[in-house]
Design a protein around this motif. Structure first.
Motif, PDB file in Angstrom:
ATOM      1  N   LEU A 167       5.290  13.485  -0.027  1.00 59.33           N
ATOM      2  CA  LEU A 167       6.574  12.091  -0.043  1.00 59.33           C
ATOM      3  C   LEU A 167       5.740  10.741  -0.389  1.00 59.33           C
ATOM      4  O   LEU A 167       4.214  10.866  -0.017  1.00 59.33           O
ATOM      5  N   GLU A 168       6.041  10.178  -1.435  1.00 59.98           N
ATOM      6  CA  GLU A 168       5.393   8.649  -1.465  1.00 59.98           C
ATOM      7  C   GLU A 168       6.024   7.656  -0.196  1.00 59.98           C
ATOM      8  O   GLU A 168       7.253   7.580  -0.399  1.00 59.98           O
ATOM      9  N   VAL A 169       5.149   7.616   0.454  1.00 62.17           N
ATOM     10  CA  VAL A 169       5.523   6.548   1.468  1.00 62.17           C
ATOM     11  C   VAL A 169       4.248   5.129   0.941  1.00 62.17           C
ATOM     12  O   VAL A 169       3.637   5.475   1.497  1.00 62.17           O
ATOM     13  N   SER A 170       5.770   3.865   1.780  1.00 57.10           N
ATOM     14  CA  SER A 170       5.093   2.740   1.748  1.00 57.10           C
ATOM     15  C   SER A 170       4.482   2.973   2.529  1.00 57.10           C
ATOM     16  O   SER A 170       5.423   3.153   3.745  1.00 57.10           O
ATOM     17  N   GLU A 171       3.258   1.957   3.118  1.00 62.41           N
ATOM     18  CA  GLU A 171       2.791   1.354   4.646  1.00 62.41           C
ATOM     19  C   GLU A 171       4.273   0.997   5.357  1.00 62.41           C
ATOM     20  O   GLU A 171       3.438   0.930   6.464  1.00 62.41           O
ATOM     21  N   ASP A 172       4.951   0.270   5.281  1.00 66.81           N
ATOM     22  CA  ASP A 172       6.091  -0.756   5.098  1.00 66.81           C
ATOM     23  C   ASP A 172       6.906   0.657   5.444  1.00 66.81           C
ATOM     24  O   ASP A 172       7.848  -0.633   6.302  1.00 66.81           O
TER      25      ASP A 172
ATOM     26  N   LYS B 236       2.772   8.604  13.766  1.00 66.97           N
ATOM     27  CA  LYS B 236       3.490   7.848  12.964  1.00 66.97           C
ATOM     28  C   LYS B 236       4.479   8.452  12.175  1.00 66.97           C
ATOM     29  O   LYS B 236       4.174   9.695  12.040  1.00 66.97           O
ATOM     30  N   PHE B 237       5.677   8.662  11.885  1.00 65.30           N
ATOM     31  CA  PHE B 237       6.609   8.855  10.806  1.00 65.30           C
ATOM     32  C   PHE B 237       7.310   8.370  10.089  1.00 65.30           C
ATOM     33  O   PHE B 237       7.422   6.370  10.177  1.00 65.30           O
ATOM     34  N   VAL B 238       7.838   8.660   9.485  1.00 66.10           N
ATOM     35  CA  VAL B 238       9.321   7.945   8.798  1.00 66.10           C
ATOM     36  C   VAL B 238       9.775   8.323   8.559  1.00 66.10           C
ATOM     37  O   VAL B 238      10.434   9.995   8.872  1.00 66.10           O
ATOM     38  N   ILE B 239      11.496   7.932   8.384  1.00 66.57           N
ATOM     39  CA  ILE B 239      12.214   8.481   8.179  1.00 66.57           C
ATOM     40  C   ILE B 239      13.080   8.820   6.387  1.00 66.57           C
ATOM     41  O   ILE B 239      12.960   7.500   5.762  1.00 66.57           O
TER      42      ILE B 239
ATOM     43  N   GLN C 169       0.684  -1.427   0.296  1.00 67.00           N
ATOM     44  CA  GLN C 169      -0.053   0.227   0.089  1.00 67.00           C
ATOM     45  C   GLN C 169       0.990   0.891   0.308  1.00 67.00           C
ATOM     46  O   GLN C 169       1.923   1.425   0.910  1.00 67.00           O
ATOM     47  N   LYS C 170       0.326   2.048  -1.112  1.00 65.20           N
ATOM     48  CA  LYS C 170       1.526   3.474  -1.310  1.00 65.20           C
ATOM     49  C   LYS C 170       0.537   4.496  -0.445  1.00 65.20           C
ATOM     50  O   LYS C 170      -0.727   4.429  -0.775  1.00 65.20           O
ATOM     51  N   SER C 171       0.258   5.497  -0.724  1.00 68.13           N
ATOM     52  CA  SER C 171       0.356   6.744   0.233  1.00 68.13           C
ATOM     53  C   SER C 171       1.130   8.132   0.086  1.00 68.13           C
ATOM     54  O   SER C 171       2.321   7.820   0.632  1.00 68.13           O
ATOM     55  N   VAL C 172       0.714   8.859  -0.258  1.00 65.28           N
ATOM     56  CA  VAL C 172       1.697  10.285  -0.446  1.00 65.28           C
ATOM     57  C   VAL C 172       0.999  11.241   0.876  1.00 65.28           C
ATOM     58  O   VAL C 172      -0.282  11.079   1.620  1.00 65.28           O
ATOM     59  N   VAL C 173       2.309  11.500   1.630  1.00 72.95           N
ATOM     60  CA  VAL C 173       2.581  12.297   2.527  1.00 72.95           C
ATOM     61  C   VAL C 173       2.957  13.173   1.994  1.00 72.95           C
ATOM     62  O   VAL C 173       3.625  13.760   1.850  1.00 72.95           O
ATOM     63  N   LYS C 174       2.261  14.807   3.482  1.00 74.95           N
ATOM     64  CA  LYS C 174       2.333  15.957   2.653  1.00 74.95           C
ATOM     65  C   LYS C 174       3.597  16.028   3.703  1.00 74.95           C
ATOM     66  O   LYS C 174       3.372  16.281   4.936  1.00 74.95           O
ATOM     67  N   SER C 175       4.204  17.076   3.123  1.00 74.00           N
ATOM     68  CA  SER C 175       5.056  17.435   4.078  1.00 74.00           C
ATOM     69  C   SER C 175       5.644  18.804   3.643  1.00 74.00           C
ATOM     70  O   SER C 175       5.742  19.646   2.791  1.00 74.00           O
ATOM     71  N   ARG C 176       5.890  19.713   4.499  1.00 74.52           N
ATOM     72  CA  ARG C 176       6.449  21.036   4.608  1.00 74.52           C
ATOM     73  C   ARG C 176       7.638  20.984   3.809  1.00 74.52           C
ATOM     74  O   ARG C 176       8.479  21.728   3.701  1.00 74.52           O
ATOM     75  N   VAL C 177       8.995  20.032   4.722  1.00 69.84           N
ATOM     76  CA  VAL C 177      10.176  19.438   3.572  1.00 69.84           C
ATOM     77  C   VAL C 177       9.964  19.510   2.488  1.00 69.84           C
ATOM     78  O   VAL C 177      11.135  19.790   1.402  1.00 69.84           O
ATOM     79  N   PHE C 178       9.535  18.724   2.468  1.00 71.41           N
ATOM     80  CA  PHE C 178       9.848  17.781   0.855  1.00 71.41           C
ATOM     81  C   PHE C 178       8.449  17.868   0.250  1.00 71.41           C
ATOM     82  O   PHE C 178       8.469  17.242  -1.406  1.00 71.41           O
TER      83      PHE C 178
END
Lengths: 80, 152
Positions: free
Chosen positions: B16-21, B38-41, B4-13
């Motif tokens: 951002l396309e983020v996979s659930e895993d 929930k965070f991504v690195i 599952q991919k989802s798009v995360v809105k980010s002020r920096v980037f």
């Protein structure tokens, strides 16, 4: 807030297994001994506040990206 | 398997396309941001820095560094209750980062060595853990402590 008066050496029991003991009383500070289970985190309250402030300050977002690039340069200089 | 991919809105980037895993779950949030779980690195290109971007709030992104890059002798024990909480099974599960505070004056940039972000990379669980260790300050000034001889 529960307020208790205690003398040196006296204890307070919190819940079933947390003991707070007044070790010594000096002019402007009280030394406390705290006996709590390992999973109970005992912290000086200001430390957590300090951590929160630091986290708030860390949030500078995009404008700091450019600074990171500067930082990279500085780190490189340090390596020389 | 479909990831599952989802798009995360980010002020920096931006977006951002983020996979659930790749989402790391912080059960207790981060101190001062307890509501964000929930965070991504995201690795910053060609630099020792990473971003810890909130999935839930685009404005929240911390700069991270691997503390061993700046302080090779950095070490601490992870207490049993944290090992259990993050479901750590071996040391290979663990990644450690520290939050960087970039100051107006870049030379005053500091790193929080007192409260590392501990992540179980396999279970994708993380937390910021406050160490009970006098050796490590909350404000470790990067450039005051940079020893040119210890760097490669």
């Amino acid at each position: 807030m529960l307020v208790l008066s205690r003398k040196e050496g006296e204890q307070i029991l919190i819940g079933e297994d947390i003991i707070v003991m007044v070790i010594s009383i000096e002019k402007d500070s009280v030394k406390l001994g705290i006996d709590a289970p390992k999973n109970v985190k005992v912290l000086r309250y200001e430390l957590l506040q300090e951590l929160k402030n630091e986290n708030l300050e860390a949030l500078q977002g995009k404008e700091r990206l450019i600074r990171i690039k500067d930082l990279k340069g500085l780190l490189k200089d340090g390596e020389r | 398997m479909v990831v599952q991919k989802s798009v995360v809105k980010s002020r920096v980037f931006g977006e951002l396309e983020v996979s659930e895993d790749s989402i790391i779950f912080f059960e207790d949030g981060i101190p001062a941001f307890e509501n964000l779980k929930k965070f991504v690195i995201v690795k910053e290109d060609e630099s020792p820095f990473y971003w810890l971007q909130s999935v839930e709030d685009k404005d929240i992104a911390f700069v991270l560094i691997n503390p061993f890059e700046i302080k090779p002798d950095y070490e601490f024990d992870i207490p049993d209750d944290i090992v259990k909480k993050l479901e750590i099974e071996s040391s290979q599960d663990v990644a450690v980062f520290c939050i960087v505070v970039i100051s107006e004056d870049v030379k005053q940039t500091r790193v929080n060595l007192k409260a590392p972000v501990i992540i179980n990379v396999n279970r994708r669980k993380g937390m910021q853990y406050l160490l009970d260790d006098e050796r490590y300050p909350i404000r470790y000034y990067l450039f005051e402590n940079l020893d040119p001889n210890s760097q490669k």
